[in-house]
Design a protein around this motif. Structure first.
Motif, PDB file in Angstrom:
ATOM      1  N   GLU A  93       7.426   5.548  21.743  1.00  0.00           N
ATOM      2  CA  GLU A  93       8.246   4.869  20.835  1.00  0.00           C
ATOM      3  C   GLU A  93       7.610   3.300  20.338  1.00  0.00           C
ATOM      4  N   LYS A  94       7.904   3.236  19.145  1.00  0.00           N
ATOM      5  CA  LYS A  94       7.238   1.797  18.484  1.00  0.00           C
ATOM      6  C   LYS A  94       8.311   0.829  18.905  1.00  0.00           C
ATOM      7  N   ARG A  95       7.847  -0.382  19.575  1.00  0.00           N
ATOM      8  CA  ARG A  95       8.552  -1.596  19.824  1.00  0.00           C
ATOM      9  C   ARG A  95       8.085  -2.777  19.305  1.00  0.00           C
ATOM     10  N   LYS A  96       8.925  -3.681  18.972  1.00  0.00           N
ATOM     11  CA  LYS A  96       8.660  -5.149  18.882  1.00  0.00           C
ATOM     12  C   LYS A  96       9.540  -5.902  19.755  1.00  0.00           C
ATOM     13  N   ILE A  97       8.785  -6.781  20.554  1.00  0.00           N
ATOM     14  CA  ILE A  97       9.461  -7.581  21.484  1.00  0.00           C
ATOM     15  C   ILE A  97       9.122  -8.917  21.003  1.00  0.00           C
ATOM     16  N   SER A  98      10.046  -9.864  21.001  1.00  0.00           N
ATOM     17  CA  SER A  98      10.024 -11.170  20.489  1.00  0.00           C
ATOM     18  C   SER A  98      10.441 -12.256  21.692  1.00  0.00           C
ATOM     19  N   SER A  99       9.970 -13.305  21.942  1.00  0.00           N
ATOM     20  CA  SER A  99      10.358 -14.030  23.111  1.00  0.00           C
ATOM     21  C   SER A  99      10.045 -15.345  22.655  1.00  0.00           C
ATOM     22  N   SER A 100      11.215 -16.331  22.838  1.00  0.00           N
ATOM     23  CA  SER A 100      10.999 -17.826  22.189  1.00  0.00           C
ATOM     24  C   SER A 100      11.504 -18.592  23.350  1.00  0.00           C
ATOM     25  N   LEU A 101      10.844 -19.767  23.071  1.00  0.00           N
ATOM     26  CA  LEU A 101      11.343 -21.078  24.336  1.00  0.00           C
ATOM     27  C   LEU A 101      11.506 -22.156  23.249  1.00  0.00           C
ATOM     28  N   VAL A 102      12.473 -22.842  23.321  1.00  0.00           N
ATOM     29  CA  VAL A 102      12.910 -24.226  22.719  1.00  0.00           C
ATOM     30  C   VAL A 102      13.219 -25.111  23.781  1.00  0.00           C
ATOM     31  N   VAL A 103      12.607 -26.262  23.940  1.00  0.00           N
ATOM     32  CA  VAL A 103      12.808 -27.113  24.927  1.00  0.00           C
ATOM     33  C   VAL A 103      12.717 -28.625  24.286  1.00  0.00           C
ATOM     34  N   LYS A 104      13.958 -29.334  24.499  1.00  0.00           N
ATOM     35  CA  LYS A 104      14.364 -30.501  23.907  1.00  0.00           C
ATOM     36  C   LYS A 104      13.837 -31.749  25.047  1.00  0.00           C
ATOM     37  N   GLY A 105      13.215 -32.900  24.643  1.00  0.00           N
ATOM     38  CA  GLY A 105      13.124 -33.770  25.656  1.00  0.00           C
ATOM     39  C   GLY A 105      14.212 -34.450  26.067  1.00  0.00           C
ATOM     40  N   GLU A 106      14.332 -35.308  27.241  1.00  0.00           N
ATOM     41  CA  GLU A 106      15.482 -36.111  27.730  1.00  0.00           C
ATOM     42  C   GLU A 106      15.408 -37.484  27.121  1.00  0.00           C
ATOM     43  N   ASP A 107      14.207 -38.037  26.731  1.00  0.00           N
ATOM     44  CA  ASP A 107      14.215 -39.382  26.218  1.00  0.00           C
ATOM     45  C   ASP A 107      12.724 -39.511  25.604  1.00  0.00           C
ATOM     46  N   GLU A 108      12.242 -40.806  25.257  1.00  0.00           N
ATOM     47  CA  GLU A 108      11.207 -40.999  24.422  1.00  0.00           C
ATOM     48  C   GLU A 108       9.925 -40.942  25.652  1.00  0.00           C
ATOM     49  N   VAL A 109      10.151 -41.018  26.873  1.00  0.00           N
ATOM     50  CA  VAL A 109       9.267 -40.977  28.044  1.00  0.00           C
ATOM     51  C   VAL A 109       9.025 -39.713  28.689  1.00  0.00           C
ATOM     52  N   LEU A 110      10.187 -38.973  28.990  1.00  0.00           N
ATOM     53  CA  LEU A 110      10.464 -37.835  29.708  1.00  0.00           C
ATOM     54  C   LEU A 110      10.643 -36.885  28.506  1.00  0.00           C
ATOM     55  N   THR A 111       9.452 -36.686  27.567  1.00  0.00           N
ATOM     56  CA  THR A 111       9.712 -35.802  26.444  1.00  0.00           C
ATOM     57  C   THR A 111       9.504 -34.333  26.942  1.00  0.00           C
ATOM     58  N   ALA A 112       9.741 -33.522  25.843  1.00  0.00           N
ATOM     59  CA  ALA A 112       9.462 -31.970  26.035  1.00  0.00           C
ATOM     60  C   ALA A 112       8.263 -31.770  26.164  1.00  0.00           C
ATOM     61  N   MET A 113       7.379 -32.303  25.386  1.00  0.00           N
ATOM     62  CA  MET A 113       5.542 -32.259  25.695  1.00  0.00           C
ATOM     63  C   MET A 113       5.596 -32.620  27.201  1.00  0.00           C
ATOM     64  N   ALA A 114       5.897 -33.791  27.428  1.00  0.00           N
ATOM     65  CA  ALA A 114       5.647 -34.248  28.998  1.00  0.00           C
ATOM     66  C   ALA A 114       6.151 -33.071  30.030  1.00  0.00           C
ATOM     67  N   LYS A 115       7.328 -32.660  29.547  1.00  0.00           N
ATOM     68  CA  LYS A 115       7.838 -31.706  30.824  1.00  0.00           C
ATOM     69  C   LYS A 115       7.264 -30.295  30.803  1.00  0.00           C
ATOM     70  N   THR A 116       7.093 -29.787  29.595  1.00  0.00           N
ATOM     71  CA  THR A 116       6.076 -28.329  29.447  1.00  0.00           C
ATOM     72  C   THR A 116       4.805 -28.602  29.802  1.00  0.00           C
ATOM     73  N   VAL A 117       3.991 -29.818  29.804  1.00  0.00           N
ATOM     74  CA  VAL A 117       2.778 -29.850  30.244  1.00  0.00           C
ATOM     75  C   VAL A 117       2.626 -29.994  31.611  1.00  0.00           C
ATOM     76  N   GLY A 118       3.514 -31.048  31.964  1.00  0.00           N
ATOM     77  CA  GLY A 118       3.425 -31.512  33.402  1.00  0.00           C
ATOM     78  C   GLY A 118       4.194 -30.510  34.488  1.00  0.00           C
ATOM     79  N   LEU A 119       5.297 -29.896  34.335  1.00  0.00           N
ATOM     80  CA  LEU A 119       5.913 -28.997  35.232  1.00  0.00           C
ATOM     81  C   LEU A 119       4.819 -27.904  35.674  1.00  0.00           C
ATOM     82  N   PRO A 120       4.372 -27.038  34.752  1.00  0.00           N
ATOM     83  CA  PRO A 120       3.577 -25.966  35.304  1.00  0.00           C
ATOM     84  C   PRO A 120       2.437 -26.487  36.171  1.00  0.00           C
TER      85      PRO A 120
END
Length: 445
Positions: A369-396
């Motif tokens: 069977e042919k299937r298409k799987i989509s997986s999406s992540l959306v993260v918003k920052g907490e403020d201008e210092v604890l940004t979504a970018m800093a969170k997703t780069v730093g936490l892993p």
């Protein structure tokens, strides 16, 4: 007591340092944040217990060796070209290393030495690369466990501005290294499309874009990353007829950026001497065919084949490129001058939030069977210092650091996080911080 050394206290380090310092006492850690500016490092640790700020000249081998030798693990937040010196010091002193940067050929060549030293040099463990590897490989391995094969793989990621703070015509603000944004697209992109090798040269990177729809968040556009082919073997997706990795932006951004590229304003290959004697208007005029400073608007429009009502012209005008403001730099490349201007115009203001969008699209054959799987992540920052970018780069990286120190990750040598040893525990803990993917599946049969 385990000792953690974080080298570099820049924009992307805030969440990483917050995680480590918040868990230092309970895990019996000492966290040292080293930066060329000790005051900046001190601001990031914010008075936390078991945390210290020290000055460090990352260009001084003796300073690096001294700092590395007294810690158990190093997290380097330095620019990619500076990682090798850190990695060699880690091997010499038998310390582990974690970075968010792509594995360079020089880093790859350290694999044998790292194995003999019994240390892990973990790279590409941030956002992109990083969370993209973790999430994609969990999907791919899951499909294979069902007896399926991968027919097509596409992955997109972008650091954007949260919609409620999207208030400029470029629909973009800086949330990470501005230089990387300005110099993006200056190398040929390589990918696979329906079993054909494809190249996009730099002059077409921002023209040859692809529309991407993320359910619940709207439409975006993507320009191709440098090398999508390099992940076919590591991901184990040799059966795929299409493999593409790209960067997400809001619709219209790429066309406007291509205007800056055509004008030559992203060129980093030469220095303009006495640039501070120029205004942005005279600087732009120098790059535009024809003469006549007063006719600049028409000359730019003629060169770009647009008119003054065009969105591209409005974006250029909004940046202040036609203004009589003096350039505040003396010896700088065009790219550096543009970056300085953009950092004023695209600055994330106090109280504003950024947003990360990541989206995978996988076509697979499972039980015929042919299937298409989509997986999406959306993260918003907490403020201008604890940004979504800093969170997703730093936490892993922070989570990986903890797993290494507690012997939950036992890999040695040079690695990227593409096995279950990495993706299962890191993704599980990321969900506790709201970093969670939403998956959708469609039957294509």
């Amino acid at each position: 007591m385990k000792k953690i050394l974080v080298i570099g206290a820049g924009l992307s380090s805030s969440y990483l340092i917050k995680y480590l310092t918040s868990q230092a006492l309970q895990n019996n850690w000492q966290v040292t944040v080293a930066d060329s500016d000790k005051e900046v490092a001190g601001q990031k640790i914010n008075g936390a217990a078991n945390a210290f700020a020290i000055p460090l000249n990352a260009n001084n081998t003796d300073d690096i060796n001294q700092a590395v030798s007294t810690h158990d693990i190093v997290i380097s937040m330095l620019p990619p070209f500076m990682h090798i010196a850190i990695a060699k010091a880690c091997i010499m002193h038998k310390k582990h290393l974690v970075t968010a940067s792509y594995v360079s050929e020089e880093m790859h060549q350290l694999h044998g030495e790292a194995l003999r030293a019994g240390v892990l040099l973990l790279n590409e463990c941030g956002l992109d690369p990083g969370i993209d590897h973790l999430s994609a490989m969990k999907l791919i391995d899951g499909i294979k466990k069902e007896g399926g094969t991968i027919d097509a793989f596409k992955s997109f990621c972008g650091g954007l501005i949260a919609p409620e703070y999207d208030d400029n015509p470029w629909n973009y603000k800086f949330t990470w290294n501005p230089r990387n944004v300005v110099l993006a697209g200056q190398a040929t992109a390589k990918y696979l499309e329906h079993n054909e090798l494809k190249f996009i040269p730099p002059q077409r990177i921002f023209i040859q874009t692809e529309p991407v729809h993320v359910a619940g968040y709207g439409d975006y556009e993507s320009y191709a990353n440098r090398d999508s082919l390099g992940y076919i073997a590591p991901y184990g997706i040799e059966t795929a007829h299409t493999v593409l990795r790209g960067t997400l932006r809001k619709k219209g951004y790429s066309n406007a950026w291509n205007g800056l590229v055509k004008l030559g304003l992203t060129d980093d290959s030469f220095i303009i001497h006495d640039a501070g004697q120029l205004t942005y208007r005279s600087w732009l005029s120098a790059f535009t065919p024809g003469t006549g400073i007063h006719a600049l608007e028409k000359r730019v429009c003629d060169f770009l084949n647009i008119n003054r009502n065009d969105d591209l012209f409005k974006k250029l005008h909004w940046l202040g490129l036609f203004s009589e403001e003096k350039i505040a730099m003396n010896e700088a490349s065009p790219a550096a001058i543009l970056q300085h201007l953009l950092q004023q115009k695209w600055k994330l203001q106090k109280g504003e939030l950024d947003m990360i969008v990541m989206h995978h699209e996988i076509e697979a054959t499972i039980n015929e069977e042919k299937r298409k799987i989509s997986s999406s992540l959306v993260v918003k920052g907490e403020d201008e210092v604890l940004t979504a970018m800093a969170k997703t780069v730093g936490l892993p990286m922070a989570i990986a650091c903890k797993l290494i120190l507690t012997d939950k990750i036992t890999a040695r040598g040079v690695h990227i996080p593409i096995s279950a040893e990495f993706y299962d525990p890191i993704l599980e803990e990321l969900e506790q911080f709201g970093v969670k993917f939403e998956e959708r599946e469609v039957d294509l049969s």
